[in-house]
Write a protein that holds these residues in place. Structure first.
Motif, PDB file in Angstrom:
ATOM      1  N   PRO A   5       8.856  36.390  24.045  1.00  0.00           N
ATOM      2  CA  PRO A   5       9.637  35.331  23.382  1.00  0.00           C
ATOM      3  C   PRO A   5       9.230  35.087  21.936  1.00  0.00           C
ATOM      4  O   PRO A   5      10.082  34.909  21.070  1.00  0.00           O
ATOM      5  CB  PRO A   5       9.369  34.088  24.240  1.00  0.00           C
ATOM      6  CG  PRO A   5       8.868  34.585  25.537  1.00  0.00           C
ATOM      7  CD  PRO A   5       8.223  35.904  25.294  1.00  0.00           C
ATOM      8  N   LYS A  45      10.277  29.750  27.409  1.00  0.00           N
ATOM      9  CA  LYS A  45      10.116  31.112  27.922  1.00  0.00           C
ATOM     10  C   LYS A  45       8.669  31.591  27.786  1.00  0.00           C
ATOM     11  O   LYS A  45       8.235  32.507  28.470  1.00  0.00           O
ATOM     12  CB  LYS A  45      11.053  32.067  27.162  1.00  0.00           C
ATOM     13  CG  LYS A  45      12.485  32.003  27.659  1.00  0.00           C
ATOM     14  CD  LYS A  45      12.594  32.664  29.040  1.00  0.00           C
ATOM     15  CE  LYS A  45      14.030  32.734  29.513  1.00  0.00           C
ATOM     16  NZ  LYS A  45      14.141  33.434  30.812  1.00  0.00           N
ATOM     17  N   LEU A  57      16.308  36.118  24.871  1.00  0.00           N
ATOM     18  CA  LEU A  57      15.559  35.359  25.879  1.00  0.00           C
ATOM     19  C   LEU A  57      16.247  35.351  27.236  1.00  0.00           C
ATOM     20  O   LEU A  57      15.588  35.374  28.275  1.00  0.00           O
ATOM     21  CB  LEU A  57      15.371  33.897  25.434  1.00  0.00           C
ATOM     22  CG  LEU A  57      14.571  33.621  24.163  1.00  0.00           C
ATOM     23  CD1 LEU A  57      14.493  32.114  23.915  1.00  0.00           C
ATOM     24  CD2 LEU A  57      13.166  34.210  24.259  1.00  0.00           C
ATOM     25  N   PHE A  58      17.583  35.282  27.228  1.00  0.00           N
ATOM     26  CA  PHE A  58      18.293  35.026  28.488  1.00  0.00           C
ATOM     27  C   PHE A  58      19.205  36.174  28.913  1.00  0.00           C
ATOM     28  O   PHE A  58      19.834  36.092  29.965  1.00  0.00           O
ATOM     29  CB  PHE A  58      19.104  33.731  28.382  1.00  0.00           C
ATOM     30  CG  PHE A  58      18.252  32.509  28.193  1.00  0.00           C
ATOM     31  CD1 PHE A  58      17.560  31.969  29.270  1.00  0.00           C
ATOM     32  CD2 PHE A  58      18.104  31.924  26.945  1.00  0.00           C
ATOM     33  CE1 PHE A  58      16.749  30.851  29.102  1.00  0.00           C
ATOM     34  CE2 PHE A  58      17.286  30.805  26.768  1.00  0.00           C
ATOM     35  CZ  PHE A  58      16.608  30.276  27.849  1.00  0.00           C
ATOM     36  N   GLU A 111       6.494  27.963  31.055  1.00  0.00           N
ATOM     37  CA  GLU A 111       7.454  27.158  31.813  1.00  0.00           C
ATOM     38  C   GLU A 111       7.005  25.704  31.838  1.00  0.00           C
ATOM     39  O   GLU A 111       5.832  25.414  32.069  1.00  0.00           O
ATOM     40  CB  GLU A 111       7.561  27.704  33.239  1.00  0.00           C
ATOM     41  CG  GLU A 111       8.914  27.401  33.874  1.00  0.00           C
ATOM     42  CD  GLU A 111       8.968  27.865  35.329  1.00  0.00           C
ATOM     43  OE1 GLU A 111       8.564  29.013  35.602  1.00  0.00           O
ATOM     44  OE2 GLU A 111       9.391  27.043  36.177  1.00  0.00           O
TER      45      GLU A 111
END
Lengths: 316, 316
Positions: free
Chosen positions: A198, A243, A159-160, A246
Motif C-alpha cells: 500500500p 490496507k 489497493l482494491f 487493519e
C-alpha cells in the motif's frame, strides 16, 4: 479507544431525556467520539481543518478540466479566506491551516516513472504528521491539487483491484474525452508499477498532498484525535493506512458521500457509512467540514443534555 | 420569492471559486434562501427555534410508550436548557422559545369527538403565528406532545389517503400491541370525522401543537423567513398548509428523514427531499435544528466565497 470511556458514555446515553435510540446515529457518533477522547462527556472546542496542496506530473496527460497553476491560485484563496472550506471552517468554529508541498516541483508523471521517491513520500507523510496540532480535538484533512482525482483513482485501483474505469470519474468536470484519457492514464500507471504494498502504491501513484493527508490521519490516531474523512481523494489516501494496518481508520468517520462516482465504491470497500450525501464534489475538506457540524451537534447533545433524574422526567 | 434575488444569486454562484455545481445541494439551498430573503448575498444571523407543546385526549387509548405528564416535564426541561434541541440550537447559534398550549386541557379523544373546536384550533394557529419573530431569518418549528404521532398519522391519512397502517409507526417506541392499538385508533378517528377539508382534518384529528406549527410556518411565509421542517409530526402539520394552498411550503426545506416509518411516505407525497438521514426520531425540532448547520454552511459558502475574478483564479 478507551473502553472505560465508551462504557461510561453508553451508560450516560441511556439516561438522557429522550426515548432510547431516538437520536439515531448522533448517539453512536458521540459514544465513538467519547471513546477516542477518553472521557464519557467530551467537548469539541478545538477542531482543526488542514488543507494540503501539491502538484501532479500526470497533469501533462490532460486529465483535468483546470490547468495546474490553479493549485497555487487556490492556495492563495485559502490563505485569504475566500474558498468554500474557509466559510465552513468559520461556520463551525474550526481553525484552518494550509500547507503547500513543493508546488513548484510536481510529482513525476506516473505513466512514466514512480510519482515520488522514497525520500519524497516520507517527507510528505511527515509534513502531514507534523501539521496536526496535538491540542486539537477533531481533524479534517482536505486537499487541493489539480489532477489528484486521477492519482486517487489509481491508488484505489491498486489497493482494491478492479479495472481503471471502475475508479475513474469526472473530477472537477472533464468531458467524455477527458474521462477516457483519465481512464487510460490510470490503466497505464497500474500496468507500469508493482503496487502490491500500500505505501508503495502511494509512492508510485500518489501525490504529496495525498501522502500528507495519510500522515495527518495517522498522527490524529497517535494523538487520539477523531478525524472526519472528506471525499474521494481523502478517502483514497486514508485507505492506504487501512490496507497497511487493519483498523487504522477506526478513529475516523466518513463525512460525506461525494458525487465523484467511485467514492461510493471506496466507502463500501472500507465499510464506511457517510454522514451526509449532498452531492458535493469539491474536495478542500469541504464535505468533512460540513459534517463537523453534525459531529458537534452529536457531542453537544450527549454532553449537554439532562438525564431523566436531573430533569425529573418520567422514564417511560 | 424574489426572482431578481434568485437571478442575482445564480449569477454570483456561477462566479464563485469552485468548479460548476461542485457544492451540489448547498448551491441550490443558498439560491433558494436568497430568493426568500430578497438579496443575492444573504446571511443567517438570527435563526429561531420554537417548540410548541400540548396534550392529547387520545392518550387515553394507550397510544404512547410514555405517560402524558411527560409533556409538561419536558417543557421544564426545554426551559432549563436540558433537552436535545437546546444543545442543537446552541451549537448553531439559534434563539430558542418554548410555547405551551393549554397543557392542562388536552384535546378531545378524536375517536369520540373532534379534537378541537373551531375556536380552539384558531387560537392554536394564532399562537403559532404570533410566536414567530419577524426579525428572525430561519424558522425551526418543533413539538412536544405525548401521543402526537397518532394525531400526525391520522392527519396524514386524511390528507393523502391510504389505510391507517400506512401512516402509523412506533413513535417514541410502542411495542407490537401498542402499534396495533394506534392503528385501530387512527382508523376509528378517520371513520368518525369527515375530513375532506385540510383545516378540518387538523381540527378534528390534530393537536394544538400541530396547529401552532402550521400557524408558525404560515407566518414565516408571510415574513419571508425560510423554514426547516422537522420530522413526521412537523411535516404532517405543514402538509395541512400545502393541501390548503399548493405551493404554501415553497419557503420550506425538509431538514431530515425521520426513522418514524411513515415520514418517507409523507415527504414523497409532498415531493420533499430531506437534507439529512441520520435515523433521528425524537421530534422537538431536533432534526431541523441539526439541518440548520447545513443551511448555515450553504449560505456562508455562497455569500462568503471569493469569485474567480476577486481571487485571481483561472476559471477553467
Amino acid at each position: 479507544p478507551d473502553m472505560g470511556a465508551i462504557a461510561g458514555a453508553r451508560d450516560r446515553n441511556a439516561q438522557l431525556t429522550k426515548p432510547p435510540a431516538a437520536l439515531g446515529r448522533l448517539e453512536e457518533l458521540a459514544i465513538w467520539y467519547a471513546g477516542w477522547r477518553g472521557t464519557d462527556r467530551p467537548e469539541i472546542a478545538n477542531p482543526q481543518v488542514i488543507v494540503f496542496a501539491a502538484n501532479h506530473g500526470v497533469c501533462a496527460q490532460g486529465v483535468s478540466a483546470f490547468p495546474p497553476e490553479v493549485t497555487a491560485q487556490m492556495v492563495e484563496n485559502f490563505q485569504h479566506g475566500g474558498a468554500a472550506v474557509n466559510q465552513l471552517a468559520n461556520t463551525f468554529g474550526a481553525r484552518m491551516d494550509v500547507h503547500t508541498l513543493d508546488l513548484d516541483l510536481p510529482t513525476q508523471d506516473f505513466t512514466k516513472a514512480p510519482a515520488m521517491s522514497d525520500a519524497e513520500v516520507v517527507l510528505a507523510l511527515a509534513t502531514g504528521w507534523n501539521a496536526v496540532d496535538p491540542a486539537s480535538d477533531v481533524l479534517v484533512a482536505g486537499e487541493m491539487g489539480i489532477g489528484n482525482t486521477t492519482s486517487a483513482a489509481a491508488i484505489a485501483a491498486a489497493l482494491f483491484g478492479g479495472a481503471a474505469e471502475d475508479w475513474v470519474g469526472r473530477g472537477t468536470g472533464v468531458d467524455d474525452e477527458g474521462l477516457a484519457r483519465k481512464t487510460d492514464v490510470v490503466a497505464r500507471g497500474l500496468a507500469l508499477h508493482d503496487t502490491s504494498d500500500p505505501l508503495d502504491a502511494l509512492r508510485c501513484l500518489g501525490g504529496r498532498e495525498l501522502a500528507a493527508m495519510a500522515g495527518a490521519i495517522a498522527a490524529a490516531r497517535h494523538h487520539r484525535i477523531p478525524a472526519i474523512l472528506d471525499g474521494f481523494i481523502c478517502t483514497a489516501a486514508a485507505a492506504v493506512l487501512e490496507k497497511t494496518a487493519e483498523g487504522a481508520l477506526d478513529h475516523t468517520v466518513a463525512g460525506h458521500l461525494s458525487d465523484e462516482l467511485a467514492h461510493k465504491r471506496l466507502l463500501d470497500a472500507l465499510e464506511l457509512e457517510p454522514l451526509l450525501a449532498l452531492r458535493l464534489r469539491l474536495g478542500e475538506g469541504s464535505g468533512a467540514a460540513l459534517a463537523l457540524g453534525v459531529l458537534k451537534g452529536a457531542v453537544a447533545c450527549h454532553s449537554g443534555m439532562a438525564t431523566f433524574a436531573e430533569a425529573g422526567v418520567t422514564d417511560s
